[in-house]
Design an enzyme around this catalytic site. Structure first.
Site, PDB file in Angstrom:
ATOM      1  N   TYR A 142      44.946  47.038  73.737  1.00 20.86           N
ATOM      2  CA  TYR A 142      43.535  46.846  73.394  1.00 20.86           C
ATOM      3  C   TYR A 142      42.824  46.085  74.506  1.00 20.86           C
ATOM      4  O   TYR A 142      41.764  46.494  74.984  1.00 20.86           O
ATOM      5  CB  TYR A 142      43.450  46.085  72.077  1.00 20.86           C
ATOM      6  CG  TYR A 142      42.048  45.805  71.579  1.00 20.86           C
ATOM      7  CD1 TYR A 142      41.153  46.839  71.321  1.00 20.86           C
ATOM      8  CD2 TYR A 142      41.634  44.497  71.341  1.00 20.86           C
ATOM      9  CE1 TYR A 142      39.879  46.578  70.848  1.00 20.86           C
ATOM     10  CE2 TYR A 142      40.357  44.225  70.858  1.00 20.86           C
ATOM     11  CZ  TYR A 142      39.492  45.269  70.611  1.00 20.86           C
ATOM     12  OH  TYR A 142      38.236  45.010  70.144  1.00 20.86           O
ATOM     13  N   GLY A 171      32.065  55.791  66.260  1.00 21.95           N
ATOM     14  CA  GLY A 171      32.927  54.905  65.484  1.00 21.95           C
ATOM     15  C   GLY A 171      32.126  54.147  64.449  1.00 21.95           C
ATOM     16  O   GLY A 171      32.378  52.976  64.162  1.00 21.95           O
ATOM     17  N   ASP A 210      33.817  63.513  67.481  1.00 18.19           N
ATOM     18  CA  ASP A 210      35.117  63.158  68.035  1.00 18.19           C
ATOM     19  C   ASP A 210      34.908  62.736  69.480  1.00 18.19           C
ATOM     20  O   ASP A 210      34.492  63.549  70.317  1.00 18.19           O
ATOM     21  CB  ASP A 210      36.054  64.368  67.947  1.00 18.19           C
ATOM     22  CG  ASP A 210      37.453  64.072  68.478  1.00 18.19           C
ATOM     23  OD1 ASP A 210      37.665  62.963  69.018  1.00 18.19           O
ATOM     24  OD2 ASP A 210      38.328  64.947  68.345  1.00 18.19           O
TER      25      ASP A 210
END
Length: 365
Positions: free
Chosen positions: A182, A49, A93
């Site tokens: 989250y 990320g 990924d």
């Protein structure tokens, strides 16, 4: 082999004993020498990320410490020319376990810093995707770290707490019942990491960050009003805030955030009494931020129109207790609200507004 050596030693077969014990000593010495040699080289770090708010700046910091080739930045987003030229970048990924295995093996990775996640407001808009990215993705990287004996860092958040948690202050260990996907996914990650640490000895490390403020444009988090206000106010002198003026939340400047991460990753494992720590620098409300910013934007006009993010903020800590981090591995913040505003004003003006104005001038000629 070791059990056989002990047996023959007990039976008095001295010649065999000497050879067998010599073999063990040699192998042990070789292992220690190999470990010492491995420890002497910089860690090879994979950041997942990597094109989010923290990834690029984290890579810059780690490359300044360990060398450009020691840090592999990864994401599923097409990188800019600047990112490509600054050091290794690869497609990764986090839902592709075999692909991650290949990256770790091919690049001889030692540390894995896992930033891939959907933030609070965005995660509420697409819960199934948040489950896949924030939960399945964490399962993959934690299992990967176990298989290859990696030191793994997974950030957590003030969003890991909920309305049943004490809010002022919020201690390191307390009830956690978040009401966002989250937050739920972050509690899940904390518990998974701790389980793998106790079950398998995984070197799992996690910091619960407050709102992180940087000059990069906001990315969809509930605390991102404290980023957006600089971009809007310095351009137009106006800002519409989606939180109430008295909404107090913990915050920290990105430089403090990244320094905390690096110091925590370097901390000897024996110093860590926990695997998950709160860290913070300050707590403020929108109106307190506006008051400080007004000294740089004298005619600043801010209106308040709370939306669904207000409900999220109302369930989060107001003040973070990070005394355990300060005690165990020496965490100390550098930036308070006054310093934060000063650096943000300078950064946004120089790196965004002036550059955008120059592009507009160039396109008009």
């Amino acid at each position: 082999m070791f059990r056989k050596c002990l047996t023959t030693f007990a039976q008095g077969k001295n010649a065999n004993n000497a050879g067998c014990l010599t073999s063990i000593v040699c192998r042990t010495a070789h292992r220690r020498a190999s470990n010492k040699k491995a420890d002497s080289r910089p860690p090879k770090v994979l950041i997942t990320g990597g094109l989010g708010q923290l990834g690029i700046e984290c890579a810059k910091l780690l490359r300044s410490q360990y060398g450009a080739e020691s840090v592999v930045l990864s994401d599923i987003i097409k990188p800019s020319k600047e990112v490509i030229e600054s050091g290794p970048y690869i497609f990764a990924d986090i839902l592709d376990f075999k692909g991650l295995q290949k990256i770790v093996v091919d690049n001889r990775i030692d540390w894995l810093i896992h930033f891939s996640a959907l933030l609070s407001a965005i995660g509420e808009q697409n819960v199934p995707l948040a489950v896949r990215v924030n939960i399945e993705g964490v399962h993959n990287v934690i299992e990967l770290a176990k298989q290859y004996n990696l030191r793994i860092f997974v950030p957590s958040t003030i969003g890991a707490f909920g309305p049943d948690s004490p809010r002022n202050p919020t201690p390191n260990v307390t009830i956690q019942r978040p009401r966002t996907m989250y937050g739920v996914s972050k509690v899940h990650a904390e518990l998974m990491g701790e389980y793998y640490y106790h079950k398998f000895g995984l070197d799992f490390r996690c910091l619960r960050f407050p709102g992180v403020i940087s000059s990069d444009p906001p990315g969809g988090g509930t605390t991102d009003y404290a980023v957006a206000i600089f971009h809007e106010a310095l351009r137009s002198g106006k800002y519409t805030c989606y939180l109430r003026p008295d909404t107090r939340l913990p915050m920290m400047y990105i430089e403090d955030c990244l320094r905390a991460l690096l110091e925590f990753m370097r901390a000897p494992s024996e110093n860590l009494k926990r695997r998950v720590y709160n860290v913070t620098a300050m707590s403020f409300t929108p109106e307190e931020l506006v008051e400080e910013l007004s000294s740089y934007v004298p005619n600043l006009h801010v209106t308040y129109k709370p939306d669904s993010r207000q409900d999220i903020a109302d369930s989060w800590p107001q003040v973070f207790d990070d005394s355990e981090a300060r005690r165990d591995w020496g965490w100390q913040h550098k930036y308070d609200l006054k310093n934060l505003v000063s650096f943000m004003v300078k950064d946004v003006r120089e790196n965004f507004i002036k550059l955008e104005d120059a592009k507009v001038r160039a396109s008009s000629t």
